[in-house]
Write a protein that holds these residues in place. Structure first.
Motif, mmCIF file in Angstrom:
data_model
loop_
_atom_site.group_PDB
_atom_site.id
_atom_site.type_symbol
_atom_site.label_atom_id
_atom_site.label_comp_id
_atom_site.label_asym_id
_atom_site.label_seq_id
_atom_site.Cartn_x
_atom_site.Cartn_y
_atom_site.Cartn_z
ATOM 1 N N LYS A 7 0.816 -1.211 0.000
ATOM 2 C CA LYS A 7 0.000 0.000 0.000
ATOM 3 C C LYS A 7 0.851 1.262 0.000
ATOM 4 O O LYS A 7 0.472 2.266 -0.564
ATOM 5 C CB LYS A 7 -0.904 0.017 1.230
ATOM 6 N N HIS A 8 1.981 1.217 0.650
ATOM 7 C CA HIS A 8 2.799 2.417 0.810
ATOM 8 C C HIS A 8 3.980 2.472 -0.156
ATOM 9 O O HIS A 8 4.905 3.247 0.048
ATOM 10 C CB HIS A 8 3.282 2.524 2.256
ATOM 11 N N ALA A 9 3.952 1.670 -1.213
ATOM 12 C CA ALA A 9 5.029 1.702 -2.206
ATOM 13 C C ALA A 9 4.999 3.044 -2.926
ATOM 14 O O ALA A 9 3.945 3.655 -3.118
ATOM 15 C CB ALA A 9 4.870 0.562 -3.202
ATOM 16 N N VAL A 25 -2.509 5.095 -12.683
ATOM 17 C CA VAL A 25 -2.802 4.534 -11.368
ATOM 18 C C VAL A 25 -3.077 5.708 -10.438
ATOM 19 O O VAL A 25 -2.283 6.655 -10.362
ATOM 20 C CB VAL A 25 -1.612 3.696 -10.857
ATOM 21 N N ALA A 26 -4.183 5.655 -9.718
ATOM 22 C CA ALA A 26 -4.631 6.781 -8.898
ATOM 23 C C ALA A 26 -3.585 7.262 -7.893
ATOM 24 O O ALA A 26 -3.435 8.450 -7.676
ATOM 25 C CB ALA A 26 -5.916 6.415 -8.175
ATOM 26 N N SER A 27 -2.841 6.363 -7.297
ATOM 27 C CA SER A 27 -1.892 6.753 -6.253
ATOM 28 C C SER A 27 -0.458 6.928 -6.766
ATOM 29 O O SER A 27 0.473 7.026 -5.980
ATOM 30 C CB SER A 27 -1.914 5.723 -5.130
ATOM 31 N N SER A 28 -0.297 7.024 -8.078
ATOM 32 C CA SER A 28 1.045 7.138 -8.661
ATOM 33 C C SER A 28 1.412 8.588 -8.933
ATOM 34 O O SER A 28 0.554 9.466 -8.994
ATOM 35 C CB SER A 28 1.126 6.339 -9.962
ATOM 36 N N ILE A 29 2.729 8.798 -9.094
ATOM 37 C CA ILE A 29 3.201 10.091 -9.565
ATOM 38 C C ILE A 29 3.819 9.874 -10.946
ATOM 39 O O ILE A 29 4.180 8.752 -11.293
ATOM 40 C CB ILE A 29 4.222 10.740 -8.607
ATOM 41 N N LYS A 44 14.801 8.929 -2.580
ATOM 42 C CA LYS A 44 15.560 8.664 -1.354
ATOM 43 C C LYS A 44 14.623 8.404 -0.183
ATOM 44 O O LYS A 44 13.633 9.107 0.005
ATOM 45 C CB LYS A 44 16.500 9.819 -1.045
ATOM 46 N N GLY A 45 14.944 7.369 0.577
ATOM 47 C CA GLY A 45 14.178 7.039 1.769
ATOM 48 C C GLY A 45 12.898 6.253 1.520
ATOM 49 O O GLY A 45 12.168 5.955 2.463
ATOM 50 N N LYS A 46 12.634 5.908 0.289
ATOM 51 C CA LYS A 46 11.426 5.141 -0.023
ATOM 52 C C LYS A 46 11.682 3.666 0.258
ATOM 53 O O LYS A 46 12.692 3.113 -0.170
ATOM 54 C CB LYS A 46 11.004 5.320 -1.482
ATOM 55 N N GLU A 47 10.777 3.037 0.992
ATOM 56 C CA GLU A 47 10.936 1.630 1.365
ATOM 57 C C GLU A 47 10.852 0.708 0.153
ATOM 58 O O GLU A 47 11.619 -0.232 0.017
ATOM 59 C CB GLU A 47 9.873 1.256 2.389
ATOM 60 N N GLN A 48 9.893 0.970 -0.709
ATOM 61 C CA GLN A 48 9.683 0.149 -1.910
ATOM 62 C C GLN A 48 9.340 1.070 -3.064
ATOM 63 O O GLN A 48 8.478 1.936 -2.927
ATOM 64 C CB GLN A 48 8.544 -0.848 -1.685
ATOM 65 N N ILE A 49 10.004 0.885 -4.199
ATOM 66 C CA ILE A 49 9.769 1.693 -5.391
ATOM 67 C C ILE A 49 9.269 0.771 -6.499
ATOM 68 O O ILE A 49 9.879 -0.257 -6.778
ATOM 69 C CB ILE A 49 11.066 2.399 -5.847
ATOM 70 N N VAL A 50 8.160 1.158 -7.121
ATOM 71 C CA VAL A 50 7.622 0.406 -8.257
ATOM 72 C C VAL A 50 7.538 1.371 -9.436
ATOM 73 O O VAL A 50 6.880 2.406 -9.355
ATOM 74 C CB VAL A 50 6.220 -0.185 -7.950
ATOM 75 N N VAL A 51 8.239 1.030 -10.513
ATOM 76 C CA VAL A 51 8.200 1.840 -11.729
ATOM 77 C C VAL A 51 7.418 1.077 -12.801
ATOM 78 O O VAL A 51 7.447 -0.152 -12.846
ATOM 79 C CB VAL A 51 9.621 2.193 -12.225
ATOM 80 N N PHE A 52 6.717 1.810 -13.644
ATOM 81 C CA PHE A 52 5.913 1.175 -14.681
ATOM 82 C C PHE A 52 5.659 2.162 -15.809
ATOM 83 O O PHE A 52 5.928 3.355 -15.671
ATOM 84 C CB PHE A 52 4.589 0.635 -14.108
ATOM 85 N N CYS A 53 5.148 1.646 -16.936
ATOM 86 C CA CYS A 53 4.936 2.482 -18.119
ATOM 87 C C CYS A 53 3.823 1.888 -18.980
ATOM 88 O O CYS A 53 2.872 1.313 -18.460
ATOM 89 C CB CYS A 53 6.238 2.640 -18.893
ATOM 90 N N ASP A 85 -4.329 -3.012 -11.640
ATOM 91 C CA ASP A 85 -5.072 -4.230 -11.305
ATOM 92 C C ASP A 85 -4.560 -4.834 -10.004
ATOM 93 O O ASP A 85 -5.344 -5.272 -9.168
ATOM 94 C CB ASP A 85 -4.957 -5.271 -12.425
ATOM 95 N N ALA A 86 -3.236 -4.872 -9.835
ATOM 96 C CA ALA A 86 -2.639 -5.461 -8.634
ATOM 97 C C ALA A 86 -3.041 -4.671 -7.388
ATOM 98 O O ALA A 86 -3.378 -5.254 -6.352
ATOM 99 C CB ALA A 86 -1.120 -5.496 -8.768
ATOM 100 N N ILE A 87 -3.033 -3.357 -7.488
ATOM 101 C CA ILE A 87 -3.404 -2.534 -6.340
ATOM 102 C C ILE A 87 -4.883 -2.692 -6.015
ATOM 103 O O ILE A 87 -5.271 -2.740 -4.850
ATOM 104 C CB ILE A 87 -3.045 -1.056 -6.619
ATOM 105 N N ASN A 88 -5.708 -2.786 -7.019
ATOM 106 C CA ASN A 88 -7.151 -2.947 -6.797
ATOM 107 C C ASN A 88 -7.501 -4.279 -6.156
ATOM 108 O O ASN A 88 -8.573 -4.422 -5.581
ATOM 109 C CB ASN A 88 -7.921 -2.751 -8.107
ATOM 110 N N LYS A 89 -6.591 -5.261 -6.230
ATOM 111 C CA LYS A 89 -6.822 -6.565 -5.609
ATOM 112 C C LYS A 89 -6.441 -6.571 -4.135
ATOM 113 O O LYS A 89 -6.774 -7.506 -3.418
ATOM 114 C CB LYS A 89 -6.037 -7.663 -6.343
#
Length: 90
Positions: A7-9, A25-29, A44-53, A85-89
């Protein structure tokens, strides 16, 4: 992928601004791939980073760039629809 995306990625869409505005994705930048190094401090300081395109290609490059800059906690999420889709699950 669901168990890897928390949730906090820190969710980063590396598509262009135009692509991002067409759907995301609604919670993405949005940090376009060609601007990634200009925004490196934001990771910096992010616990988990998910990149996508759109296809997973640019996010693969983004993952490589981040890893070359010392980030070990980066996941290539593939397409923005797969991440959505993954976040919505959750």
């Amino acid at each position: 992928m669901e168990e890897k995306i928390m949730k906090h990625a820190f969710l980063v869409d590396v598509r262009t601004v135009e692509e991002f505005s067409e759907g995301h994705v609604a919670s993405s930048i949005n940090i376009p791939l060609d601007q990634l190094l200009d925004h490196i401090d934001e990771f910096k300081g992010k616990e988990q980073i998910v990149v996508f395109c759109r296809s997973g290609n640019r996010s693969g490059h983004a993952k490589m760039i981040l890893e070359q800059n010392g980030f070990k906690n980066v996941i290539n999420g593939g397409t923005w629809q797969e991440v959505d889709d993954a976040i919505n699950k959750l």
